[in-house]
Design an enzyme around this catalytic site. Structure first.
Site, PDB file in Angstrom:
ATOM      1  N   HIS A 213     -48.978 106.858  -8.140  1.00  0.00           N
ATOM      2  CA  HIS A 213     -48.189 106.985  -9.362  1.00  0.00           C
ATOM      3  C   HIS A 213     -48.289 105.722 -10.221  1.00  0.00           C
ATOM      4  O   HIS A 213     -48.510 105.798 -11.437  1.00  0.00           O
ATOM      5  CB  HIS A 213     -46.741 107.273  -8.970  1.00  0.00           C
ATOM      6  N   HIS A 218     -49.228 104.953 -14.329  1.00  0.00           N
ATOM      7  CA  HIS A 218     -48.696 104.017 -15.332  1.00  0.00           C
ATOM      8  C   HIS A 218     -49.703 102.996 -15.862  1.00  0.00           C
ATOM      9  O   HIS A 218     -49.742 102.731 -17.063  1.00  0.00           O
ATOM     10  CB  HIS A 218     -47.513 103.233 -14.749  1.00  0.00           C
ATOM     11  N   GLU A 258     -42.550 109.055 -18.392  1.00  0.00           N
ATOM     12  CA  GLU A 258     -42.821 109.754 -17.127  1.00  0.00           C
ATOM     13  C   GLU A 258     -43.371 111.168 -17.320  1.00  0.00           C
ATOM     14  O   GLU A 258     -44.272 111.582 -16.595  1.00  0.00           O
ATOM     15  CB  GLU A 258     -41.563 109.822 -16.261  1.00  0.00           C
ATOM     16  N   SER A 282     -50.045 111.623 -12.260  1.00  0.00           N
ATOM     17  CA  SER A 282     -50.211 111.296 -10.839  1.00  0.00           C
ATOM     18  C   SER A 282     -49.853 112.472  -9.949  1.00  0.00           C
ATOM     19  O   SER A 282     -49.746 112.312  -8.736  1.00  0.00           O
ATOM     20  CB  SER A 282     -49.365 110.065 -10.485  1.00  0.00           C
TER      21      SER A 282
END
Ligand code: HBI
Ligand code: FE
Length: 366
Positions: A213, A218, A258, A282
């Site tokens: 993730h 990110h 997100e 992700s």
């Protein structure tokens, strides 16, 4: 004679709440992780696996010892951990390549030069289901040997690459931080990254941030100036903010950074939506669902028992991300351990950044 009126008590001294503004300041908050698995324990695929838990604990212990300026911890990943990374990488790479004309599409267009190149690049990008800037960032990081499907990247290399591009730094963390601590970090241009990897029984899904993730979701986005700026804007607005403002900023973060979507190019026969949210980028299953593609095949050996993965809930709502919609966003709770019910769709990364900046100004004026 009447007693003289008592003088009113002096006002209490105006206390300025301290908040971290530099990477070094974060030494005081980065070790304050929420109890590992507190909220997640019953849903966490690794909850009943003692070996997984002790491995996770060993990795997070190094993060807890870290102080600003130390070398970033190096983790010697086990073959099974690398296998999880490689399996998820392959699924995500397939989704990243959808509509992109293969990984050579951009290079072929660049070789033509000029307007023909721009037109070819636009045509190649039309069917993309991820933000084209994100696909380009990942391809660049792969070309430089910073990201790879063959090994879990170490934080040191990722940090140097990211710092070269946008001045952001990566800092190790042992799990979830409170929204206030995490957002304050963004204001200091520091991204807190976990280093452990999700449980192998459900490689397509994790209820808590893990190295896939952080580094594949990110970090590539934080190498894009407009998007790094969006993160910093939310972070700066969080400084000294009241608890209810933190809550609203955390929700704005959730529905943009997100789980955000961009409008695609449906009118020209391209993809209707493109993902830029790290939670989507992700998670192969949720990414496919968010952009309206069929679910990717389940990875070999994946635990497909009922309850092992998030429920395949019905078609999600997709709503335009406008400043008016942000009022709804910041009042909405969201599921952490299942797919989202609503996604907000922005007009490009700049469009998302503009809406976030407008809301951040409102919060700072409160
Ligand atoms: N903590 N370590 C870590 N990583 C995150 O991505 C994270 C967090 N705490 C809160 C959070 N993200 C957000 O969902 C918002 O609450 C800010
Ligand atoms: Fe995240």
């Amino acid at each position: 004679a009447p007693a003289p009126a008592a003088a009113p008590p002096p006002p209490p001294p105006r206390r300025r709440r301290w908040y971290p503004t530099t990477p070094a300041d974060l030494d005081t908050v980065a070790a304050r992780t929420l109890q590992a698995g507190d909220d997640l324990s019953s849903d966490h695929p690794g909850f009943a696996d003692a070996a997984y838990r002790s491995r996770r604990a060993a990795i997070t212990a190094a993060a807890a010892r870290y102080r600003w300026g130390d070398p970033l911890p190096v983790v010697a990943y086990a073959p099974a951990e690398t296998a999880t990374w490689t399996a998820v990488w392959a699924q995500l790479a397939a989704l990243r390549a959808v509509g992109g004309g293969g990984s050579g599409g951009g290079a072929a267009a660049a070789a033509m030069g000029g307007a023909a190149a721009a037109a070819a690049a636009a045509a190649a990008a039309r069917g993309r289901v991820v933000a084209p800037e994100y696909a380009a960032a990942v391809e660049g990081a792969v070309a430089e040997g910073v990201l790879s499907g063959d090994a879990i990247p170490q934080l040191g290399g990722v940090d140097a690459w990211l710092h070269d591009r946008t001045g952001w730094r990566v800092r190790p963390v042992g799990g979830l931080l409170s929204p206030r601590d995490f957002l304050n970090g963004l204001g200091a241009k520091v991204f807190h990254a976990t280093q452990y990897i999700r449980h192998p029984s459900v490689p397509g899904y994790t209820p808590e941030p893990d190295v896939i993730h952080e580094l594949l979701g990110h970090v590539p986005l934080l190498s894009i100036p407009a998007f790094a700026g969006l993160n910093e804007t939310i972070g700066i607005a969080s400084r000294g903010a009241r608890d209810d403002a933190i809550e609203r900023l955390a929700r704005l973060y959730w529905f943009t950074v997100e789980f955000g979507l961009l409008w695609g190019d449906a009118a020209a026969g391209g993809a209707p939506y493109r993902a830029y949210g790290a939670g989507l980028l992700s998670s192969p299953g949720e990414l496919a669902r968010a952009v309206g593609l069929p679910a990717p095949p389940t990875a070999e050996g994946e635990d497909v028992r009922e309850g092992a993965s998030p429920p395949a809930n019905p078609e999600p709502d997709r709503r335009p991300l406008t400043l008016e919609a942000v009022a709804e966003v910041v009042a909405s709770s969201y599921p952490v351990t299942s797919f989202q019910r609503v996604y907000y769709v922005a007009q490009g990364l700049e469009g998302a950044a503009d809406v976030v900046a407008a809301y951040a100004r409102q919060v700072q004026a409160e």
